[in-house]
Scaffold this active site. Structure first.
Site, PDB file in Angstrom:
ATOM      1  CG  ASP A 128      -3.134  -9.092   4.622  1.00  0.00           C
ATOM      2  OD1 ASP A 128      -2.304  -8.696   3.483  1.00  0.00           O
ATOM      3  OD2 ASP A 128      -3.794 -10.018   4.636  1.00  0.00           O
TER       4      ASP A 128
ATOM      5  CD  GLN B   6      -4.364 -14.248   1.436  1.00  0.00           C
ATOM      6  OE1 GLN B   6      -3.997 -14.540   0.421  1.00  0.00           O
ATOM      7  NE2 GLN B   6      -3.427 -13.138   1.956  1.00  0.00           N
TER       8      GLN B   6
ATOM      9  CD  GLU C  28     -11.440  -4.107   4.016  1.00  0.00           C
ATOM     10  OE1 GLU C  28     -11.746  -3.490   2.698  1.00  0.00           O
ATOM     11  OE2 GLU C  28     -10.443  -4.613   4.249  1.00  0.00           O
TER      12      GLU C  28
ATOM     13  CB  CYS D 125       0.575  -9.069  -1.822  1.00  0.00           C
ATOM     14  SG  CYS D 125      -0.344  -7.380  -2.175  1.00  0.00           S
TER      15      CYS D 125
END
Length: 481
Positions: A411, A312, A362, A438
């Protein structure tokens, strides 16, 4: 003044913003067309047209120039501020902001009142107005796209911090003479003498780079193959520079690194991209420095961040964002948590301090390696990581889980959750899901599917991670009814 159909100039009042920060207006009969010898009534063909205006804010009355006509909308540039919005504030209230390039057409004089700085187009808008617009956009997306009734939405929390110098990572282009800049609306890269949303150390590096570029012979030729420069900093003032380039020879790479030595980056590397125009940082990377990663701390934990890894960028608000997300889980001590799109393991390790077990997923292998090192560095043994795309690994991964205490944190990138990810989540006995988003519209699309599967949205928070821009970060919790 040119007044052919393609470049007509009108007056119009702005009523809203597009998702990329342009003013939205609707041409009315009482608006006027600016003609060579004054003004004339609006042509009937354009009455009622929607116009997107770069450089305008809600409440502004502007003179605008149309530069593109589409089937349903006009695209235009703000040329003159006729009546300012009550929500406008002087850009000069921000130190150095007046030195950043403007979004004006190159053949027009610059007007400070109408300077929509590229990269932070809401800089001239009062923070209370930005807050109201961002919260309304999330609410409207959930109703319009998500299909929720406005009365069924939970109370919306808001968290925010400093509105300038908050980014610890910036992506910059190069001008023809090799200075760092940003791409304006006319497609040209203009040099920056400051960058009001960047951390001070990054702004300092930007300024040093541009001074050096003007003083060094052959700088422009040497840097002509560089497509983008990524700058990152940590709280200790250490800096990372990653050069994304065309394919280079060893000699060309050495020349780049040699010219950048005076800037003393803690980490300096280069990655070449064979796809024309692609500015993604691709491995393998070649380093000019012994150090290849930056160390940073967050909420008492230590993290290693490599050049390709996601972390971030808001150095002030990130701890509060993650604290809010973790607070949305109802019973972490007894839960196994799947952390999808986990990056360098930031949220995975924060979760591991409270949860029974955490599995991070990931797709970027360098980030997974960082995550494993971060877990070892922080002596957390109840967390593991898988290098894979969430949509590919989730069906087989969730087949092993039947306990009702399973929770998920997601996320995802701007595009939201892949459809196969959503299907896999629906197929397991999932207790609750916390979603960090986002982009409100893809969040709403994904939550629509959860709602249709019998889930309820019961927690909602908007985090102003990107002040003075139209970007919005949202945290929600959904649970089975």
């Amino acid at each position: 003044m040119k007044n052919n159909r393609a470049e007509r100039e009108y007056s119009a009042t702005m009523t809203d913003l597009t998702v990329d920060g342009r003013g939205i207006g609707h041409l009315k009969a009482q608006d006027v067309l600016f003609a060579p010898h004054g003004t004339v009534p609006l042509p009937e063909e354009d009455v009622g047209r929607t116009v997107f205006v770069y450089g305008a804010l809600p409440g502004d009355v502007v003179r605008l120039r149309v530069h593109k006509r589409k089937k349903n909308i006009l695209e235009a540039q703000a040329m003159e501020l006729l009546t300012p919005s009550p929500g406008r504030r002087p850009i000069s209230s921000h130190p150095h902001a007046e030195n950043s390039h403007t979004g004006f057409l190159p053949d027009e004089p610059e007007d400070d009142a109408m300077t929509p700085h590229d990269g932070f187009p809401l800089l001239a808008w009062d923070p209370t107005e930005q807050k109201a617009w961002k919260m309304r956009r999330v609410r409207e997306a959930l109703v319009r796209v998500g299909g929720f009734a406005a009365s069924d939405l939970p109370e919306m929390d808001w968290i925010a911090a400093e509105e300038t110098h908050y980014r610890n990572k910036i992506n910059l282009r190069l001008t023809p003479d090799g200075r760092l800049g940003d791409t304006a609306r006319d497609g040209k890269v203009r040099p920056l003498s400051s960058y009001v949303i960047a951390a001070p150390i990054l702004e300092q590096k930007l300024q040093q780079w541009n001074v050096l570029a003007l003083q060094t012979p052959n700088w422009a030729k040497t840097f002509s193959a560089v497509r983008m420069v990524v700058l990152r900093a940590n709280e200790k003032g250490e800096t990372l520079a990653a050069l994304i380039t065309d394919p280079l020879s060893s000699a060309q790479r050495k020349a780049l690194f040699a010219l950048l030595q005076p800037l003393s980056f803690t980490v300096l590397c280069q990655g070449q991209n064979h796809r024309p125009g692609d500015v993604r940082l691709r491995e393998p990377l070649v380093y000019a420095t012994p150090q290849k990663t930056l160390q940073t701390t967050l909420s008492g934990l230590s993290f290693t961040v490599s050049p390709p890894s996601f972390f971030q960028v808001n150095r002030f608000l990130t701890p509060a964002l993650y604290a809010k997300a973790l607070s949305f889980f109802s019973d972490l001590p007894d839960a196994t948590v799947l952390d999808l799109y986990c990056g360098t393991g930031t949220t995975s390790l924060l979760l591991a301090q409270q949860a029974k077990r955490v599995i991070g997923v990931e797709m970027v292998e360098a980030a997974v390696e960082d995550a494993r090192q971060n877990a070892a560095r922080n002596a957390l043994t109840n967390v593991s990581f898988i290098a894979a795309k969430a949509e590919e690994i989730l069906p087989s991964l969730t087949a092993d889980f039947a306990e009702k205490s399973l929770c998920v944190l997601v996320d995802p990138p701007r595009k939201g959750l892949d459809e196969s990810v959503r299907r896999s989540l629906f197929s397991i006995e999932l207790h609750e899901l916390v979603y960090i988003s986002c982009y409100p519209e893809t969040l709403a699309r994904d939550l629509r599917d959860f709602r249709q599967q019998g889930w309820m949205l019961d927690r909602l928070c908007v985090a102003d991670m990107f002040p003075n821009t139209p970007e919005i970060e949202t945290v929600v919790r959904v649970r089975r009814r």
